[in-house]
Design a protein around this motif. Structure first.
Motif, PDB file in Angstrom:
ATOM      1  N   VAL A 140     -19.821 -55.576 -13.387  1.00  0.00           N
ATOM      2  CA  VAL A 140     -20.334 -54.313 -12.850  1.00  0.00           C
ATOM      3  C   VAL A 140     -20.450 -54.361 -11.329  1.00  0.00           C
ATOM      4  O   VAL A 140     -20.674 -55.409 -10.733  1.00  0.00           O
ATOM      5  N   LYS A 142     -22.350 -51.691  -9.887  1.00  0.00           N
ATOM      6  CA  LYS A 142     -23.612 -51.000  -9.631  1.00  0.00           C
ATOM      7  C   LYS A 142     -24.671 -51.480 -10.626  1.00  0.00           C
ATOM      8  O   LYS A 142     -24.475 -51.418 -11.836  1.00  0.00           O
ATOM      9  N   ASP A 146     -28.326 -47.871 -12.552  1.00  0.00           N
ATOM     10  CA  ASP A 146     -27.051 -47.185 -12.680  1.00  0.00           C
ATOM     11  C   ASP A 146     -26.532 -47.417 -14.110  1.00  0.00           C
ATOM     12  O   ASP A 146     -26.626 -48.517 -14.636  1.00  0.00           O
ATOM     13  N   GLU A 148     -23.592 -47.712 -15.231  1.00  0.00           N
ATOM     14  CA  GLU A 148     -22.266 -48.331 -15.330  1.00  0.00           C
ATOM     15  C   GLU A 148     -22.148 -49.390 -16.435  1.00  0.00           C
ATOM     16  O   GLU A 148     -21.222 -49.360 -17.244  1.00  0.00           O
TER      17      GLU A 148
END
Ligand code: BG6
Ligand code: MG
Length: 217
Positions: A140, A142, A146, A148
């Motif tokens: 990842v 972020k 977040d 993500e």
């Protein structure tokens, strides 16, 4: 209805917070200030670099980028010395039963963790092979809150976000799950994890009654 689970690792599958604490506390001692268990709460679910920033703030210590990198490596080496001793005994109560239930009902599950050490930890406790997909701190860009990490998890499982159930013990993780448009089961204190759809004290909260209701909904 077809659903899938995405599990956080630290604080959900295993209790590694105690090892992070020991390693961060030693670093604080070395830098000349006190780091308490209450301080450690602030680091739950937070990425490695962000954790160091918070710790340095607590000690009012300023470091160069180079020094930060050096201490991050040192902290992780110490953390790994604890991780390397982990066994399946450290799987938290309720986890194995839940995974057995999911396997028996052909429900897929992935890992969605901020930790770059997640694959090693799963290997150590003997759970690595059971997960259909892994998303960890290496995948990842972020950090939680977040969404993500969980969105990548859903994609890897080939599931729509709204059919995924995230299991999380950190505020940032619960927020990430809700931002991903997923259901979220909080593990810990209901007052702290208020944004979750339901909160269990620990993983033994996943009774077959709860799970049957969830999949028949
Ligand atoms: C999260 C932990 O799962 O992973 C945090 O809750 C930790 O405390 C973060 O800082 C990053 O972990 P690692 O293993 O990459 O240092
Ligand atoms: Mg966690």
């Amino acid at each position: 209805k077809e659903i899938a689970f995405i599990f956080d690792l630290d604080g959900v599958i295993v209790d590694t917070a105690k090892y992070h604490f020991l390693a961060w506390r030693n670093l604080a001692t070395q830098l000349g200030f006190e780091f308490t268990e209450a301080h450690n709460e602030l680091l739950k679910g937070v990425s490695r670099i962000k954790s160091l920033e918070i710790l340095l703030n607590i000690g009012k210590v300023q470091l160069s980028e180079e020094e930060k990198q050096k201490y991050l490596v040192q902290k992780n080496e110490e953390y790994l010395s604890f991780v390397n001793k982990m066994t399946s005994e450290e799987i938290l109560p309720g986890v194995s039963n839940l995974l057995d239930y999911l396997d028996a009902h052909n429900i897929k599950y992935a890992l969605g963790s901020a930790s770059k050490n997640a694959p090693l930890i799963l290997e150590k406790v003997g759970l690595y092979k059971r997960f259909s997909a892994l998303v960890d701190g290496n995948d990842v860009s972020k950090a939680k809150p977040d969404p993500e990490v969980f969105l990548i998890g859903a994609k890897k499982l080939n599931m729509k976000p709204e059919n995924c159930v995230v299991v999380e013990d950190a505020i940032a993780g619960v927020e990430a799950a809700k931002l991903a448009n997923m259901k979220c089961v909080g593990i810990g204190d209901a007052e702290v994890l208020g944004k979750a759809d339901v909160v269990f004290k620990d993983m033994t909260g996943f009774t077959s009654e709860f799970l049957n209701k969830l999949i028949n909904n």
